[in-house]
Design an enzyme around this catalytic site. Structure first.
Site, PDB file in Angstrom:
ATOM      1  N   ASN A  27      -6.359  43.253  58.396  1.00 30.01           N
ATOM      2  CA  ASN A  27      -6.158  42.203  57.178  1.00 30.01           C
ATOM      3  C   ASN A  27      -4.768  41.393  57.380  1.00 30.01           C
ATOM      4  O   ASN A  27      -3.738  42.007  57.498  1.00 30.01           O
ATOM      5  CB  ASN A  27      -5.790  43.183  55.943  1.00 30.01           C
ATOM      6  CG  ASN A  27      -5.145  42.307  54.591  1.00 30.01           C
ATOM      7  OD1 ASN A  27      -5.508  41.176  54.679  1.00 30.01           O
ATOM      8  ND2 ASN A  27      -4.960  42.837  53.601  1.00 30.01           N
ATOM      9  N   LYS A  33      -3.623  38.986  56.042  1.00 27.39           N
ATOM     10  CA  LYS A  33      -2.969  38.520  55.130  1.00 27.39           C
ATOM     11  C   LYS A  33      -2.679  36.910  55.189  1.00 27.39           C
ATOM     12  O   LYS A  33      -3.345  36.068  55.797  1.00 27.39           O
ATOM     13  CB  LYS A  33      -1.770  39.165  54.581  1.00 27.39           C
ATOM     14  CG  LYS A  33      -1.962  40.784  54.603  1.00 27.39           C
ATOM     15  CD  LYS A  33      -1.066  41.583  53.979  1.00 27.39           C
ATOM     16  CE  LYS A  33      -1.226  42.991  53.835  1.00 27.39           C
ATOM     17  NZ  LYS A  33      -0.372  43.733  53.390  1.00 27.39           N
ATOM     18  N   HIS A  78      -7.582  43.753  46.671  1.00 25.84           N
ATOM     19  CA  HIS A  78      -6.194  44.308  47.315  1.00 25.84           C
ATOM     20  C   HIS A  78      -5.050  44.186  46.089  1.00 25.84           C
ATOM     21  O   HIS A  78      -5.043  43.647  45.199  1.00 25.84           O
ATOM     22  CB  HIS A  78      -5.884  43.463  48.507  1.00 25.84           C
ATOM     23  CG  HIS A  78      -4.917  43.826  49.362  1.00 25.84           C
ATOM     24  ND1 HIS A  78      -3.547  43.793  48.993  1.00 25.84           N
ATOM     25  CD2 HIS A  78      -4.864  44.531  50.402  1.00 25.84           C
ATOM     26  CE1 HIS A  78      -2.657  44.444  50.041  1.00 25.84           C
ATOM     27  NE2 HIS A  78      -3.627  44.801  50.773  1.00 25.84           N
ATOM     28  N   GLU A 102      -2.314  43.575  46.352  1.00 30.39           N
ATOM     29  CA  GLU A 102      -1.308  42.168  46.386  1.00 30.39           C
ATOM     30  C   GLU A 102      -2.088  41.123  45.537  1.00 30.39           C
ATOM     31  O   GLU A 102      -1.468  40.490  44.536  1.00 30.39           O
ATOM     32  CB  GLU A 102      -1.107  41.410  47.633  1.00 30.39           C
ATOM     33  CG  GLU A 102      -0.090  42.457  48.431  1.00 30.39           C
ATOM     34  CD  GLU A 102      -0.357  42.442  49.899  1.00 30.39           C
ATOM     35  OE1 GLU A 102      -0.978  41.613  50.410  1.00 30.39           O
ATOM     36  OE2 GLU A 102       0.444  43.335  50.585  1.00 30.39           O
ATOM     37  N   GLU A 155      -5.462  52.668  49.166  1.00 33.76           N
ATOM     38  CA  GLU A 155      -4.262  52.086  49.816  1.00 33.76           C
ATOM     39  C   GLU A 155      -3.377  52.387  48.741  1.00 33.76           C
ATOM     40  O   GLU A 155      -3.223  51.621  47.673  1.00 33.76           O
ATOM     41  CB  GLU A 155      -4.197  50.604  49.905  1.00 33.76           C
ATOM     42  CG  GLU A 155      -5.383  50.290  50.883  1.00 33.76           C
ATOM     43  CD  GLU A 155      -5.110  48.802  51.651  1.00 33.76           C
ATOM     44  OE1 GLU A 155      -5.089  48.903  52.882  1.00 33.76           O
ATOM     45  OE2 GLU A 155      -4.767  47.894  51.128  1.00 33.76           O
ATOM     46  N   GLY A 204       3.054  48.043  53.563  1.00 27.49           N
ATOM     47  CA  GLY A 204       4.059  47.203  54.071  1.00 27.49           C
ATOM     48  C   GLY A 204       5.575  47.760  54.052  1.00 27.49           C
ATOM     49  O   GLY A 204       6.537  47.304  54.316  1.00 27.49           O
ATOM     50  N   SER A 215       0.810  51.122  55.811  1.00 21.41           N
ATOM     51  CA  SER A 215       1.641  51.228  57.031  1.00 21.41           C
ATOM     52  C   SER A 215       1.267  52.419  58.001  1.00 21.41           C
ATOM     53  O   SER A 215       1.547  53.328  58.625  1.00 21.41           O
ATOM     54  CB  SER A 215       2.936  52.071  56.495  1.00 21.41           C
ATOM     55  OG  SER A 215       3.562  51.146  55.607  1.00 21.41           O
TER      56      SER A 215
HETATM   57  P1  PGA Z   1       0.380  47.545  55.741  1.00 26.47           P
HETATM   58  O1  PGA Z   1      -0.856  46.623  54.898  1.00 26.47           O
HETATM   59  O2  PGA Z   1      -0.561  47.716  56.939  1.00 26.47           O
HETATM   60  O3  PGA Z   1       0.982  46.266  56.381  1.00 26.47           O
HETATM   61  O4  PGA Z   1       0.924  48.399  54.970  1.00 26.47           O
HETATM   62  C1  PGA Z   1      -1.947  47.232  54.570  1.00 26.47           C
HETATM   63  C2  PGA Z   1      -2.741  46.454  53.662  1.00 26.47           C
HETATM   64  O5  PGA Z   1      -2.183  45.858  52.798  1.00 26.47           O
HETATM   65  O6  PGA Z   1      -4.174  46.347  53.541  1.00 26.47           O
END
Ligand code: PGA
Length: 254
Positions: free
Chosen positions: A9, A11, A95, A97, A168, A174, A213
């Site tokens: 992803n 982003k 997601h 976000e 997640e 993140g 992460s």
């Molecule tokens: P990350 O993000 O691996 O940077 O923690 C995962 C995601 O948001 O899909």
């Protein structure tokens, strides 16, 4: 046997030049993970560019979101038909976000899943609890509510037949904090059990990815767990060598 999936992803990152470089890096290295289904999910504006680069390869193209509506007067939105048209195989939906910054509710997420499936896209639906929800002991209540919204939606069970779930935990995205393999496994098993209350064959076959992460040094122990069928990778998917190392970790499970 569920085939492992590793999805990158990207982003809201990249330029035309960096996206080309990253795509080429993944294309070159991915042969070392033949048993894994690999997705890359660039920003909308780079989808066509990446689709062209991926032609003839086994890597799947995914978008990061879609509208739940049919084509029409929705300024700034992108619908399933468009994603299909530019060569997407699937789309990330719900997601955290999107839920946090765009107010996407469980109902909206469910409608998006059904809209994606209706046009032949594989929905990769994200669910997960916040840190506060984990700390106050409501992880299963939250995950259960998010799953029930998917299963109760009109067309939801049909769409789930084609879907991939990504668990997640919001507190792990993140942040560098990863759920321990045991913490993640417990929630993955809970997800499978919840789906089994409606359809046990689907519960046994649906791929459930872990995200939050995931890095080359923790991917192996996560993917070794019984109910973890790969990963949705954010930060580490922006560096081809890290992403490929994670694909290889999933390959040894496949
Ligand atoms: P990350 O993000 O691996 O940077 O923690 C995962 C995601 O948001 O899909």
């Amino acid at each position: 046997m569920r085939k492992p999936v590793v999805a990158g992803n990207w982003k809201m990152n990249g330029t035309q030049a960096s996206v080309t470089a990253l795509t080429n890096g993944v294309l070159t290295g991915v042969r070392s993970a033949p048993k894994v289904e690999v997705w890359v999910c660039p920003p909308y504006v780079y989808l066509s560019q990446v689709a062209n680069a991926l032609k003839g390869s086994a890597i799947k193209l995914g978008a990061q979101d879609l509208s739940d509506r049919a084509p029409g007067a929705y300024t700034g939105d992108i619908c399933a038909e468009m994603l299909k048209d530019v060569g997407c195989h699937g789309v990330i939906i719900g997601h955290s976000e999107r839920r946090a910054y765009h107010g996407e509710t469980d109902a909206v997420v469910a409608r998006k899943m059904v809209a994606a499936h209706a046009k032949g896209l594989i929905p990769m639906v994200c669910i997960g609890e916040t840190r506060e929800e984990r700390e106050n002991g409501s992880t299963e209540a939250v995950i259960g509510r998010q799953l029930d919204a998917l299963m109760d939606a009109d067309g939801g069970m049909r769409a789930l037949q084609a879907a991939v779930i990504a668990y997640e935990p919001v507190w792990a995205i993140g942040t560098g904090l990863t759920a321990s393999p045991e913490q993640a496994q417990a929630v993955h098993a809970f997800i499978r059990t919840r789906i089994a209350t409606r359809n046990s064959a689907l519960a046994a076959k649906i791929q459930i990815l872990y995200g939050g992460s995931v890095k080359p040094d923790n991917a192996g122990e996560l993917f070794a767990m019984d109910d973890i069928d790969g990963g949705l990778i954010g930060g580490a998917s922006l560096k081809d060598s890290d992403f490929l190392a994670i694909c290889e970790a999933a390959n040894s499970r496949g």
